[in-house]
Structures are given as structure tokens and as C-alpha cells.
Design an enzyme around this catalytic site. Structure first.
Site, PDB file in Angstrom:
ATOM      1  N   CYS A   1       7.550   8.254   8.355  1.00  0.00           N
ATOM      2  CA  CYS A   1       7.218   9.373   7.472  1.00  0.00           C
ATOM      3  C   CYS A   1       8.455  10.214   7.163  1.00  0.00           C
ATOM      4  CB  CYS A   1       6.174  10.262   8.137  1.00  0.00           C
ATOM      5  SG  CYS A   1       4.683   9.378   8.565  1.00  0.00           S
TER       6      CYS A   1
ATOM      7  N   LEU B   1      -1.259   8.259   4.013  1.00  0.00           N
ATOM      8  CA  LEU B   1      -1.841   8.844   5.232  1.00  0.00           C
ATOM      9  C   LEU B   1      -3.068   9.706   4.952  1.00  0.00           C
ATOM     10  CD1 LEU B   1       1.362   9.808   7.260  1.00  0.00           C
ATOM     11  CD2 LEU B   1      -0.253   7.988   7.792  1.00  0.00           C
TER      12      LEU B   1
ATOM     13  N   GLY C   1      -3.306  -6.433  11.466  1.00  0.00           N
ATOM     14  CA  GLY C   1      -3.651  -5.476  10.430  1.00  0.00           C
ATOM     15  C   GLY C   1      -4.240  -6.081   9.182  1.00  0.00           C
TER      16      GLY C   1
ATOM     17  N   VAL D   1      -0.975   4.433   0.536  1.00  0.00           N
ATOM     18  CA  VAL D   1      -2.159   5.272   0.727  1.00  0.00           C
ATOM     19  C   VAL D   1      -1.762   6.727   0.962  1.00  0.00           C
ATOM     20  CG1 VAL D   1      -4.164   5.694   2.212  1.00  0.00           C
ATOM     21  CG2 VAL D   1      -3.575   3.354   1.517  1.00  0.00           C
TER      22      VAL D   1
ATOM     23  N   THR E   1       5.585  -1.440   7.959  1.00  0.00           N
ATOM     24  CA  THR E   1       5.713  -2.192   6.709  1.00  0.00           C
ATOM     25  C   THR E   1       7.127  -2.151   6.125  1.00  0.00           C
ATOM     26  OG1 THR E   1       4.964  -0.237   5.497  1.00  0.00           O
ATOM     27  CG2 THR E   1       3.302  -1.903   6.055  1.00  0.00           C
TER      28      THR E   1
ATOM     29  N   ASN F   1       0.828  -1.194   0.000  1.00  0.00           N
ATOM     30  CA  ASN F   1       0.000   0.000   0.000  1.00  0.00           C
ATOM     31  C   ASN F   1       0.865   1.246   0.000  1.00  0.00           C
ATOM     32  OD1 ASN F   1      -0.412   1.882   2.565  1.00  0.00           O
ATOM     33  ND2 ASN F   1       0.260  -0.146   3.286  1.00  0.00           N
TER      34      ASN F   1
ATOM     35  N   GLY G   1       1.273  -8.324   5.598  1.00  0.00           N
ATOM     36  CA  GLY G   1       0.572  -9.583   5.367  1.00  0.00           C
ATOM     37  C   GLY G   1       1.361 -10.778   5.860  1.00  0.00           C
TER      38      GLY G   1
END
Length: 304
Positions: A128, A73, A264, A71, A192, A69, A216
Site C-alpha cells: 500500500c 482494499l 487465491g 479493488v 501481486t 485487480n 493467477g
């Protein structure tokens, strides 16, 4: 039935299973499927000081036993959370973990100050980029980890600080120690891994951002190793995550030294994953005559 209650930094959780940030929103959607009060805690969607739209699409891709992913944030901002979502989560009787992210040290401090005393934990997302330091993630270098932890901790008078460590680093033990020396009350890991999936017909990455965070079942062995290393390098509690899909995984992480876990990606493949995982972990404890789940923490014996 075994006693599943755990205590982290003085906060009591009815069981050690916490919803991981970014996979559970603020809990409302899953509460339509089952009563989320059965969980030990919920780590919110990563929040920033101001609302964010996130990255362009596509921002999700599948791999073998993992997803990626990017995304970016996407979130409504911390003020929206306090006004519209916090009371709902508190009404569920779960530990509320506010996951936060900033673009600078000062921004981390500001968002922590807004949440102090309102939630059970603040969890720093330090994967981040630091916009004032050329874009390098806060969580890469030990000194940066120490500094962002110090700034955030200084803004928190009432709420314990949890620092979420990135696996994309040279040394997990060194970075865990940096968080502890900066004043972290506990740490969580792993965030991740960085990965890429390529569309071979287009000869382009599937994700618009090119790379994404890998999570995962496929990353669990890496996560267990890093949790073990972190738990044996610091004196503060460790919350483990990464690829947990069944009750046996909870037992594995706790044997490696975790005091609690976060689940998650499993929520995407099985909306009822966490209640099932809690029940499976309890069944394992009953089968092995363990009366209290805390008895299994840090009980791993290495070969040789």
C-alpha cells in the site's frame, strides 16, 4: 494418508493450505459451498482502520492465465471484523490470519494493537502507498519495510507477525531480510505483480485505475523463484503463494522452502479449489511414500 499438519510460529494448522487475502472475503460465502473447516487457515480480506469503498469500476480484468485487480482494499474496517466476523472464523477451527493495511506507520501500529491476541497471525499488506512519503509503497525499500515491521511488531504482544512481500522490488532476499530484522515472525510472498490490460477498440486500459495487481496461474514460475530466494535468505518461516491451482503446486512451493501456502485466484475459477488441492497434495504424498508433508520442505536440489 500422510500427516498434513504444519506448525508456523507455534501455531498448528491441520494442513498447509491457507486461503489468500482478497480472494475469500471472511469465509462466509465459501462456507455455503463446502465446510471451510477443512482448510489450514484463512487470510482475511485486507482490512484498514476505517471502512473503505475501494476504487471505481471496472476494477477486474482478465489476461492470459491471469487476472488483474484494482479493488482498492474495499472493506468494512477492523472494528466491524472484530464484532461481526471474527467469532465465525474462530468457530471453524482454522488459523485466522488478519490481513491489514495502513496509510502511515502509526496506522499500522494502531490496527495491530486492536487485533493483538484475537487472531492467530497478523499479516501486513505492505504493497500500500505511504501517504506521508509521497505515495511510495511501504514494501518497496528495505528501510521502509524494516520500519513498518518494527512499528507493527511493537504493537503485538501475543500474536505472531507475518509480513507479505511485494514482488515489484529490486531484491526479494534483501527485502525479506529487512522484514526479519524488523521483527517479523514469518513472511509471505508473493503479493501481486503490477500489470495492465488494454481495450484496443477504446485504446484505453480496461481497469479504471489503469494498472492492477496480476495474479493467477501465469505468475507461478516467478512466485516459486522468489519464494526459493526468500526462504534461503532468512531464518524465519516462509509462506508461499502465486498461481497455485493444484496439489502439485503445493508440493513445488514447499520443496522450494515454503512451510505453508496460500491459494487465491484459483478460488474464482473453481469454488472447490482448496479442498481439491488439499486432496491432490495428499495423493502425491501417498504415491511417493511420504508420511509427513514437512519432510518435503526445502528439498530442492539445484542443477549443476
Amino acid at each position: 494418508m500422510a500427516n498434513l499438519q504444519v506448525e508456523i510460529c507455534g501455531v498448528k494448522l491441520k494442513n498447509p493450505v491457507i486461503a489468500a487475502s482478497g480472494t475469500f472475503g471472511f469465509g462466509r460465502e465459501y462456507d455455503e459451498i463446502y465446510d471451510i473447516s477443512v482448510l489450514g487457515g484463512i487470510s482475511t480480506k485486507g482490512m484498514t482502520l476505517l471502512p473503505r469503498l475501494g476504487n471505481p469500476v471496472p476494477r477486474i480484468a482478465e489476461g492470459e492465465s491471469v487476472i488483474l485487480n484494482a479493488v482498492g482494499l474495499q472493506n468494512p474496517g477492523v472494528e466491524h471484523f472484530i464484532k461481526y466476523d471474527l467469532d465465525f472464523l474462530k468457530s471453524k477451527g482454522v488459523a485466522v490470519v488478519a490481513n491489514v493495511a495502513g496509510k502511515s506507520f502509526d496506522e499500522y501500529g494502531e490496527i495491530c494493537a486492536k487485533l493483538d491476541g484475537l487472531v492467530d497471525f497478523v499479516e501486513l499488506n505492505i504493497s500500500c502507498p505511504n501517504v506521508k512519503a509521497g505515495g511510495m509503497a511501504f514494501g518497496i525499500k528495505p528501510e521502509s519495510i524494516r520500519q513498518v515491521t518494527q512499528v507493527s511488531k511493537s504493537a503485538l504482544r501475543k500474536t505472531p507477525l507475518m509480513v507479505k512481500l511485494s514482488p515489484n522490488v529490486e531484491s526479494i532476499p534483501v527485502n525479506a531480510q529487512a522484514a526479519q530484522s524488523g521483527g517479523a515472525d514469518c513472511i509471505s510472498l508473493i503479493n501481486t505483480l503490477t500489470g495492465m490490460v488494454i481495450d484496443i477498440e477504446r485504446r484505453k486500459p480496461v481497469i479504471a485505475n489503469n494498472t492492477g495487481g496480476v495474479s493467477g496461474a501465469g505468475i507461478k514460475p516467478v512466485a516459486v523463484r522468489m519464494v526459493y530466494e526468500a526462504a534461503h535468505s532468512v531464518d524465519i518461516p516462509v509462506i508461499g503463494m502465486g498461481g497455485i491451482t493444484r496439489g502439485a503446486d503445493v508440493i513445488e512451493f514447499m520443496m522450494a522452502g515454503a512451510r505453508a501456502v496460500q491459494v487465491g485466484t484459483a478460488n474464482f475459477t473453481d469454488a472447490n479449489a482448496m479442498p481439491r488441492i488439499i486432496a491432490e497434495a495428499n495423493s502425491w504424498l501417498d504415491k511417493h511414500g511420504v508420511k509427513n508433508i514437512n519432510e518435503i520442505v526445502n528439498t530442492l536440489t539445484l542443477n549443476g
